[in-house]
Enzyme design. Structure first.
Site, PDB file in Angstrom:
ATOM      1  N   ASP A  57     -16.013   2.298   6.672  1.00  0.00           N
ATOM      2  CA  ASP A  57     -14.809   1.533   7.074  1.00  0.00           C
ATOM      3  C   ASP A  57     -15.152  -0.101   6.984  1.00  0.00           C
ATOM      4  O   ASP A  57     -16.161  -0.121   7.415  1.00  0.00           O
ATOM      5  CB  ASP A  57     -14.650   1.269   8.700  1.00  0.00           C
ATOM      6  CG  ASP A  57     -13.345   0.865   9.218  1.00  0.00           C
ATOM      7  OD1 ASP A  57     -12.982  -0.515   8.842  1.00  0.00           O
ATOM      8  OD2 ASP A  57     -12.726   1.780  10.095  1.00  0.00           O
ATOM      9  N   ILE A  58     -14.449  -0.878   6.365  1.00  0.00           N
ATOM     10  CA  ILE A  58     -14.761  -2.188   6.258  1.00  0.00           C
ATOM     11  C   ILE A  58     -14.597  -3.064   7.435  1.00  0.00           C
ATOM     12  O   ILE A  58     -15.455  -4.693   6.958  1.00  0.00           O
ATOM     13  CB  ILE A  58     -13.232  -3.383   4.699  1.00  0.00           C
ATOM     14  CG1 ILE A  58     -11.474  -2.658   5.690  1.00  0.00           C
ATOM     15  CG2 ILE A  58     -13.650  -2.304   4.251  1.00  0.00           C
ATOM     16  CD1 ILE A  58     -11.066  -4.332   4.941  1.00  0.00           C
ATOM     17  N   SER A  83      -1.294  -1.781   5.357  1.00  0.00           N
ATOM     18  CA  SER A  83       0.370  -2.323   3.810  1.00  0.00           C
ATOM     19  C   SER A  83       1.551  -2.192   4.090  1.00  0.00           C
ATOM     20  O   SER A  83       2.505  -2.561   3.242  1.00  0.00           O
ATOM     21  CB  SER A  83      -0.571  -1.840   2.104  1.00  0.00           C
ATOM     22  OG  SER A  83      -0.646  -0.003   2.703  1.00  0.00           O
ATOM     23  N   THR A 130      -0.792 -10.749  -1.783  1.00  0.00           N
ATOM     24  CA  THR A 130       0.200 -10.258  -1.563  1.00  0.00           C
ATOM     25  C   THR A 130       1.230 -11.267  -2.181  1.00  0.00           C
ATOM     26  O   THR A 130       0.846 -12.600  -1.642  1.00  0.00           O
ATOM     27  CB  THR A 130       1.010  -9.630  -0.878  1.00  0.00           C
ATOM     28  OG1 THR A 130       3.033  -9.092  -0.572  1.00  0.00           O
ATOM     29  CG2 THR A 130       0.602 -10.152   0.583  1.00  0.00           C
ATOM     30  N   ASP A 131       2.082 -11.251  -2.541  1.00  0.00           N
ATOM     31  CA  ASP A 131       3.697 -12.287  -2.619  1.00  0.00           C
ATOM     32  C   ASP A 131       4.661 -12.691  -1.396  1.00  0.00           C
ATOM     33  O   ASP A 131       4.134 -13.848  -0.847  1.00  0.00           O
ATOM     34  CB  ASP A 131       4.087 -12.426  -4.087  1.00  0.00           C
ATOM     35  CG  ASP A 131       5.496 -11.379  -3.514  1.00  0.00           C
ATOM     36  OD1 ASP A 131       4.852 -10.231  -2.610  1.00  0.00           O
ATOM     37  OD2 ASP A 131       5.735 -11.184  -4.210  1.00  0.00           O
ATOM     38  N   GLU A 132       3.829 -11.891  -0.750  1.00  0.00           N
ATOM     39  CA  GLU A 132       4.716 -11.819   1.262  1.00  0.00           C
ATOM     40  C   GLU A 132       3.907 -13.272   1.782  1.00  0.00           C
ATOM     41  O   GLU A 132       4.588 -13.448   2.875  1.00  0.00           O
ATOM     42  CB  GLU A 132       4.647 -10.658   1.337  1.00  0.00           C
ATOM     43  CG  GLU A 132       5.378  -9.216   0.879  1.00  0.00           C
ATOM     44  CD  GLU A 132       5.023  -8.432   1.911  1.00  0.00           C
ATOM     45  OE1 GLU A 132       5.628  -8.587   2.876  1.00  0.00           O
ATOM     46  OE2 GLU A 132       5.903  -7.360   1.207  1.00  0.00           O
ATOM     47  N   TYR A 157       2.536  -8.526   9.110  1.00  0.00           N
ATOM     48  CA  TYR A 157       1.314  -7.855   8.026  1.00  0.00           C
ATOM     49  C   TYR A 157       0.849  -9.293   6.975  1.00  0.00           C
ATOM     50  O   TYR A 157      -0.074  -9.391   6.052  1.00  0.00           O
ATOM     51  CB  TYR A 157       1.678  -6.749   7.274  1.00  0.00           C
ATOM     52  CG  TYR A 157       1.834  -6.792   5.290  1.00  0.00           C
ATOM     53  CD1 TYR A 157       0.910  -6.428   5.228  1.00  0.00           C
ATOM     54  CD2 TYR A 157       2.143  -7.040   4.267  1.00  0.00           C
ATOM     55  CE1 TYR A 157       0.252  -6.155   3.883  1.00  0.00           C
ATOM     56  CE2 TYR A 157       2.216  -6.800   2.928  1.00  0.00           C
ATOM     57  CZ  TYR A 157       0.969  -6.563   2.866  1.00  0.00           C
ATOM     58  OH  TYR A 157      -0.223  -6.319   1.819  1.00  0.00           O
ATOM     59  N   LYS A 161      -2.474 -11.107   6.295  1.00  0.00           N
ATOM     60  CA  LYS A 161      -3.119 -10.729   4.458  1.00  0.00           C
ATOM     61  C   LYS A 161      -3.320 -12.552   4.035  1.00  0.00           C
ATOM     62  O   LYS A 161      -4.336 -12.974   3.026  1.00  0.00           O
ATOM     63  CB  LYS A 161      -1.590 -10.292   3.296  1.00  0.00           C
ATOM     64  CG  LYS A 161      -1.881  -8.891   3.323  1.00  0.00           C
ATOM     65  CD  LYS A 161      -2.988  -8.470   3.118  1.00  0.00           C
ATOM     66  CE  LYS A 161      -3.809  -8.440   1.526  1.00  0.00           C
ATOM     67  NZ  LYS A 161      -4.899  -7.928   1.740  1.00  0.00           N
ATOM     68  N   ASN A 186       6.110  -6.224  -5.282  1.00  0.00           N
ATOM     69  CA  ASN A 186       5.634  -5.098  -5.001  1.00  0.00           C
ATOM     70  C   ASN A 186       5.840  -4.922  -5.905  1.00  0.00           C
ATOM     71  O   ASN A 186       6.058  -4.568  -7.237  1.00  0.00           O
ATOM     72  CB  ASN A 186       7.460  -4.787  -4.515  1.00  0.00           C
ATOM     73  CG  ASN A 186       7.992  -5.078  -3.279  1.00  0.00           C
ATOM     74  OD1 ASN A 186       7.489  -6.453  -2.953  1.00  0.00           O
ATOM     75  ND2 ASN A 186       8.324  -4.250  -2.211  1.00  0.00           N
ATOM     76  N   HIS A 291      13.337  -9.520   8.336  1.00  0.00           N
ATOM     77  CA  HIS A 291      13.378  -9.229   6.707  1.00  0.00           C
ATOM     78  C   HIS A 291      13.512 -10.283   6.467  1.00  0.00           C
ATOM     79  O   HIS A 291      14.626 -10.948   5.970  1.00  0.00           O
ATOM     80  CB  HIS A 291      14.788  -7.639   6.384  1.00  0.00           C
ATOM     81  CG  HIS A 291      14.375  -6.798   5.441  1.00  0.00           C
ATOM     82  ND1 HIS A 291      15.046  -6.139   5.215  1.00  0.00           N
ATOM     83  CD2 HIS A 291      13.249  -7.449   4.637  1.00  0.00           C
ATOM     84  CE1 HIS A 291      15.237  -5.308   4.613  1.00  0.00           C
ATOM     85  NE2 HIS A 291      13.554  -6.148   4.059  1.00  0.00           N
TER      86      HIS A 291
HETATM   87  N1  LIG Z   1       2.145  -1.979  -2.411  1.00  0.00           N
HETATM   88  C1  LIG Z   1       2.696  -3.373  -3.251  1.00  0.00           C
HETATM   89  O1  LIG Z   1       2.939  -3.151  -3.222  1.00  0.00           O
HETATM   90  C2  LIG Z   1       1.374  -4.643  -2.446  1.00  0.00           C
HETATM   91  C3  LIG Z   1       1.758  -5.636  -2.972  1.00  0.00           C
HETATM   92  C4  LIG Z   1       0.803  -7.052  -3.461  1.00  0.00           C
HETATM   93  C5  LIG Z   1      -0.724  -6.346  -2.664  1.00  0.00           C
HETATM   94  N2  LIG Z   1      -0.809  -5.412  -2.027  1.00  0.00           N
HETATM   95  C6  LIG Z   1      -1.795  -5.552  -1.659  1.00  0.00           C
HETATM   96  O2  LIG Z   1      -3.088  -4.156  -2.385  1.00  0.00           O
HETATM   97  C7  LIG Z   1      -3.730  -3.638  -1.533  1.00  0.00           C
HETATM   98  C8  LIG Z   1      -3.828  -1.945  -1.744  1.00  0.00           C
HETATM   99  O3  LIG Z   1      -1.894  -2.197  -1.246  1.00  0.00           O
HETATM  100  P1  LIG Z   1      -1.792   0.331  -1.410  1.00  0.00           P
HETATM  101  O4  LIG Z   1      -0.392  -0.548  -1.344  1.00  0.00           O
HETATM  102  O5  LIG Z   1      -2.658  -0.032  -3.132  1.00  0.00           O
HETATM  103  O6  LIG Z   1      -2.612   0.471   0.048  1.00  0.00           O
HETATM  104  P2  LIG Z   1      -2.351   1.502   0.912  1.00  0.00           P
HETATM  105  O7  LIG Z   1      -1.810   1.618   2.392  1.00  0.00           O
HETATM  106  O8  LIG Z   1      -1.851   2.897  -0.519  1.00  0.00           O
HETATM  107  O9  LIG Z   1      -3.960   2.220   0.873  1.00  0.00           O
HETATM  108  C9  LIG Z   1      -4.802   1.619   1.509  1.00  0.00           C
HETATM  109  C10 LIG Z   1      -5.993   1.441   1.294  1.00  0.00           C
HETATM  110  O10 LIG Z   1      -7.689   1.066   2.501  1.00  0.00           O
HETATM  111  C11 LIG Z   1      -7.806   2.227   3.103  1.00  0.00           C
HETATM  112  N3  LIG Z   1      -8.135   1.470   3.744  1.00  0.00           N
HETATM  113  C12 LIG Z   1      -7.125   1.376   5.512  1.00  0.00           C
HETATM  114  N4  LIG Z   1      -7.597   0.409   5.748  1.00  0.00           N
HETATM  115  C13 LIG Z   1      -9.778   0.149   5.699  1.00  0.00           C
HETATM  116  C14 LIG Z   1     -10.427   0.456   6.356  1.00  0.00           C
HETATM  117  N5  LIG Z   1     -10.079  -0.801   7.411  1.00  0.00           N
HETATM  118  N6  LIG Z   1     -12.109   0.077   5.935  1.00  0.00           N
HETATM  119  C15 LIG Z   1     -11.747   1.121   4.810  1.00  0.00           C
HETATM  120  N7  LIG Z   1     -10.914   1.505   4.060  1.00  0.00           N
HETATM  121  C16 LIG Z   1      -9.547   1.030   4.234  1.00  0.00           C
HETATM  122  C17 LIG Z   1      -7.059   2.925   3.746  1.00  0.00           C
HETATM  123  O11 LIG Z   1      -7.543   4.197   3.842  1.00  0.00           O
HETATM  124  C18 LIG Z   1      -5.948   3.024   1.677  1.00  0.00           C
HETATM  125  O12 LIG Z   1      -6.698   4.301   0.993  1.00  0.00           O
HETATM  126  C19 LIG Z   1      -3.587  -4.509  -0.267  1.00  0.00           C
HETATM  127  O13 LIG Z   1      -4.424  -5.521  -0.039  1.00  0.00           O
HETATM  128  C20 LIG Z   1      -2.402  -4.354  -0.431  1.00  0.00           C
HETATM  129  O14 LIG Z   1      -2.215  -5.659   0.614  1.00  0.00           O
HETATM  130  C21 LIG Z   1       0.135  -4.237  -2.130  1.00  0.00           C
END
Ligand SMILES: NC(=O)c1ccc[n+]([C@@H]2O[C@H](COP(=O)([O-])OP(=O)(O)OC[C@H]3O[C@@H](n4cnc5c(N)ncnc54)[C@H](O)[C@@H]3O)[C@@H](O)[C@H]2O)c1
Length: 348
Positions: A57-58, A83, A130-132, A157, A161, A186, A291
């Site tokens: 766990d981070i 996420s 994220t761009d959010e 969220y 971030k 996205n 939203h």
């Molecule tokens: N999905 C999108 O469209 C998008 C766009 C831009 C940026 N991001 C960023 O990219 C990254 C990945 O997004 P995603 O959609 O793949 O997310 P996801 O929810 O599919 O995966 C997140 C992963 O992180 C792990 N995780 C969560 N909490 C944890 C913890 N405390 N310790 C260790 N592991 C942990 C989960 O088990 C999971 O495997 C995120 O940082 C998100 O903010 C996502």
């Protein structure tokens, strides 16, 4: 290089791990395996000699110190996060703990390791964001998010971030940690967890269920194929300038309603219904509180400085994605039993 990837069992992280292994890197995947994780996403690389998995766990600094000491990574690509915006509305606490405190623990562990190792020049800490964090754009198509856009996060969220982005910059400015950051639009593609818009639409359509559109469906998102994102991330960690951030986007703006209609048209072709179109299942539901109206990325920096281009158009990527869901029913069926999946979350 040996890359420590956090969140490698998630949607984007697993795409990064698969691509990094395919390109000959070694990968240590650090993931706590939350509800959003799926080790099946990594089945194609699980036996690869360069792949290792650490369940950690981070938020656990001691566990992270052990992982760094044991694996001695050259680069860190930090993707682990909570996420899902809708879940952040119902339960913001875990977003602050994982995305803010977890990133702090990652930075502390990485800094300690980097200093112990004598501050190796090649070391990188890449924060994937994220761009959010930039908030919501007006309708004017000439206005897009650049790396200089002021932060204006509006959901728990995106605020979490934004907080983690600030911490990463602070560790660079204060301690000299060699960081790069990316803010992406996205993503969509294979292995997308079935609580996010595109898989929800595909799977509800196939099940004959309503296709829920929040509000009037006019919210605009800029869609990027996940494997193109993974490609951009590996480019930035290798070639990005220290302390610099890069916006990543597909220049594919669509309203949610347009996107859903496109998915329905693809499904109508690939798996026609006995009568009518999947679009007949579209249903407008209560909007998400706060939203954001529009996200759109100006990717000029990563294009001109690093030469990155997405490899697929959104039409090609959506077609591949729909086909992937049609071909991988056992994968998504198993995930549909997880807590909260299939329920309307985040109504506020
Ligand atoms: N999905 C999108 O469209 C998008 C766009 C831009 C940026 N991001 C960023 O990219 C990254 C990945 O997004 P995603 O959609 O793949 O997310 P996801 O929810 O599919 O995966 C997140 C992963 O992180 C792990 N995780 C969560 N909490 C944890 C913890 N405390 N310790 C260790 N592991 C942990 C989960 O088990 C999971 O495997 C995120 O940082 C998100 O903010 C996502």
């Amino acid at each position: 290089m040996k890359i420590l990837v956090t969140g490698g069992a998630g949607f984007i992280g697993s795409a990064v791990v698969r691509l990094a292994i395919a390109r000959g890197h070694q990968v240590v995947n650090v993931d706590a395996l939350t509800y959003a994780a799926c080790l099946e996403n990594l089945a194609s690389v699980a036996e690869a000699p360069g792949y290792a998995f650490e369940q950690a766990d981070i938020r656990d600094g001691a566990a992270l110190a052990q992982v760094f000491a044991r694996h001695k990574p050259d680069w860190v690509m930090h993707l682990a996060a909570e996420s899902h915006v809708d879940r952040s509305i119902d339960g913001p606490g875990v977003f602050i703990e994982t995305n803010v405190m977890g990133t702090y623990q990652m930075l502390s562990a990485a800094r300690h390791y980097w200093e112990e190792e004598g501050r190796p020049e090649h070391f990188r800490f890449h924060h994937i964001s994220t761009d959010e964090v930039f908030g919501s754009l007006p309708a004017d198509p000439s206005v897009k998010f650049t790396e200089d856009t002021a932060y204006d996060p509006r959901s728990p969220y995106s605020a979490s971030k934004a907080g983690s982005d600030h911490l990463v910059r602070a560790w660079h400015e204060t301690y000299g940690l060699p960081v790069v950051l990316t803010n992406c639009s996205n993503n969509y593609g294979p292995f997308h967890f079935p609580e996010k818009l595109i898989p929800v639409i595909i799977l509800n359509a196939l099940a004959g269920k309503p296709l829920p559109i929040y509000g009037d469906g006019s919210n605009i998102r800029d869609w990027l194929y996940v494997e193109d994102h993974a490609d951009a991330l590996l480019l930035v960690v290798e070639k990005g300038q220290l302390g610099r951030s890069y916006n990543i986007g597909g220049e594919n703006e669509r309203t949610n309603l347009e996107l859903v209609k496109t998915l329905c048209a693809i499904l109508d072709q690939k798996r026609p219904k006995e009568s009518g179109s999947y679009a007949d299942q579209i249903t407008f539901v209560t909007d998400r509180p706060g939203h954001d109206a529009r996200y759109a990325i100006d990717p000029s920096r990563i294009r001109t400085e690093l030469g990155w281009r997405p490899s697929v158009t959104v039409e090609e990527g959506l077609e591949k994605t729909v086909q992937w869901y049609l071909d991988n029913e056992p994968w998504w069926r198993a995930l549909q039993n997880r807590a909260g999946v299939g329920q309307r979350l985040g109504k506020g």
